[in-house]
Design a protein around this motif. Structure first.
Motif, PDB file in Angstrom:
ATOM      1  N   LEU A  72       0.844  -1.112  -0.046  1.00 48.18           N
ATOM      2  CA  LEU A  72      -0.067   0.045   0.011  1.00 48.18           C
ATOM      3  C   LEU A  72       1.059   1.120  -0.007  1.00 48.18           C
ATOM      4  CD1 LEU A  72      -3.108  -0.895   2.358  1.00 48.18           C
ATOM      5  CD2 LEU A  72      -2.964  -0.377  -0.291  1.00 48.18           C
ATOM      6  N   THR A  92       0.977   3.094  -3.532  1.00 50.50           N
ATOM      7  CA  THR A  92      -0.352   3.508  -4.316  1.00 50.50           C
ATOM      8  C   THR A  92       0.266   4.748  -5.056  1.00 50.50           C
ATOM      9  OG1 THR A  92      -0.911   4.728  -2.200  1.00 50.50           O
ATOM     10  CG2 THR A  92      -1.818   2.534  -2.799  1.00 50.50           C
ATOM     11  N   SER A  93      -0.434   5.011  -6.244  1.00 49.97           N
ATOM     12  CA  SER A  93      -0.347   6.052  -6.913  1.00 49.97           C
ATOM     13  C   SER A  93      -1.106   7.538  -6.286  1.00 49.97           C
ATOM     14  CB  SER A  93      -0.958   5.974  -8.328  1.00 49.97           C
ATOM     15  OG  SER A  93      -2.270   6.137  -8.322  1.00 49.97           O
ATOM     16  N   GLY A 120      -4.632   7.211  -5.466  1.00 51.61           N
ATOM     17  CA  GLY A 120      -5.113   6.725  -4.231  1.00 51.61           C
ATOM     18  C   GLY A 120      -5.132   5.066  -4.699  1.00 51.61           C
ATOM     19  N   GLU A 121      -5.010   4.650  -5.892  1.00 54.34           N
ATOM     20  CA  GLU A 121      -4.811   3.269  -6.527  1.00 54.34           C
ATOM     21  C   GLU A 121      -3.799   2.389  -6.496  1.00 54.34           C
ATOM     22  OE1 GLU A 121      -8.403   2.982  -9.796  1.00 54.34           O
ATOM     23  OE2 GLU A 121      -6.465   3.727 -10.393  1.00 54.34           O
ATOM     24  N   LEU A 122      -3.836   1.247  -6.385  1.00 55.76           N
ATOM     25  CA  LEU A 122      -2.612   0.414  -6.708  1.00 55.76           C
ATOM     26  C   LEU A 122      -2.852  -0.300  -7.698  1.00 55.76           C
ATOM     27  CD1 LEU A 122       0.363  -0.440  -5.409  1.00 55.76           C
ATOM     28  CD2 LEU A 122      -1.119  -2.217  -4.091  1.00 55.76           C
ATOM     29  N   ARG A 123      -1.745  -0.004  -8.771  1.00 54.31           N
ATOM     30  CA  ARG A 123      -1.894  -0.724 -10.117  1.00 54.31           C
ATOM     31  C   ARG A 123      -0.638  -1.693  -9.987  1.00 54.31           C
ATOM     32  NH1 ARG A 123      -1.463   4.211 -13.706  1.00 54.31           N
ATOM     33  NH2 ARG A 123      -0.095   4.495 -11.916  1.00 54.31           N
ATOM     34  N   TYR A 146      -2.338  -9.328  -1.652  1.00 50.50           N
ATOM     35  CA  TYR A 146      -2.396  -8.291  -2.256  1.00 50.50           C
ATOM     36  C   TYR A 146      -3.397  -7.323  -1.247  1.00 50.50           C
ATOM     37  CZ  TYR A 146       0.144  -9.979  -6.266  1.00 50.50           C
ATOM     38  OH  TYR A 146       1.162 -10.579  -6.861  1.00 50.50           O
ATOM     39  N   CYS A 156      -6.744  -3.474  -4.912  1.00 51.18           N
ATOM     40  CA  CYS A 156      -5.539  -3.447  -5.960  1.00 51.18           C
ATOM     41  C   CYS A 156      -5.863  -3.984  -7.461  1.00 51.18           C
ATOM     42  CB  CYS A 156      -4.625  -4.585  -5.337  1.00 51.18           C
ATOM     43  SG  CYS A 156      -3.316  -4.717  -6.320  1.00 51.18           S
ATOM     44  N   ASP A 186       2.191   0.570 -10.624  1.00 56.01           N
ATOM     45  CA  ASP A 186       2.830   1.342  -9.156  1.00 56.01           C
ATOM     46  C   ASP A 186       3.700   0.083  -8.553  1.00 56.01           C
ATOM     47  OD1 ASP A 186       1.229   3.536  -9.266  1.00 56.01           O
ATOM     48  OD2 ASP A 186      -0.532   2.139  -8.875  1.00 56.01           O
TER      49      ASP A 186
END
Length: 189
Positions: free
Chosen positions: A65, A68-69, A72-75, A90, A94, A141
């Motif tokens: 976490l 995260t970008s 607020g997202e984690l790609r 994960y 995610c 990310d």
């Protein structure tokens, strides 16, 4: 006498291997291995490995976490996803893009996705780690690659691709290498 034993063992081995030789001669062995045997074997072997490595993987993936970008997202991109044994580690929400060189892993991957509803499955890409041209530069990310680097043709090419697809930040390699190095250091102890 020992020569006779060796001959007998060789004959037994040849007899046991005869079905494989026959399937290979008919051109059936390789498709059978890729479509049936390898996915089945990997799924069973992964279950055993996961029981032993669960606590270690929880520790390795606990800081995902942090990557995260700004949105607020984690790609996350997983290279060599196999049957998706890392999905359970994960974080919720995610967005996961999966790659594997064997397109026949998708059935086992689908089972894992249905067990891990906390993730947002983006897509499956049939791609080798050395050539991820289908993944846009700076689009993820974090990159996860477990038990894969030992079987690729060019580790340097994989690491170059990892750096290319990671979102630009001040220390980009940390989002991949830290997990790999931590695992390697622990194995060395």
């Amino acid at each position: 006498m020992p020569a006779a034993s060796v001959l007998c063992l060789r004959a037994c081995l040849a007899l046991l291997a005869m079905p494989i030789y026959l399937l290979a001669f008919l051109g059936i062995w390789e498709p059978f291995c890729k479509k049936v045997f390898f996915p089945f074997f990997l799924e069973k072997l992964s279950a055993i490995h996961e029981r032993k490595a669960k606590k270690h993987k929880q520790e390795l993936f606990r800081n995902l976490l942090d990557f995260t970008s700004p949105s607020g997202e984690l790609r996350l991109l997983e290279i060599g996803t196999g049957c998706g044994v890392n999905f359970q580690f994960y974080p919720p929400g995610c967005r996961v893009t999966c790659t594997d060189i064997n397109p026949n892993m998708q059935q086992a991957l689908s089972k894992s996705m249905s067990k891990n509803q906390h993730l947002r499955y983006e897509r499956f890409l049939e791609a080798a780690g050395e050539d991820l041209h289908v993944v846009p530069s700076g689009s993820v990310d974090a990159v996860v690659c477990t038990l894969v680097l030992c079987s690729v043709r060019d580790v340097s090419a994989v690491l170059r691709e990892v750096l290319r697809v990671l979102r630009p930040v001040s220390i980009p390699a940390q989002r991949f290498v830290m997990i790999f190095v931590t695992y390697s250091k622990r194995k060395a102890k």
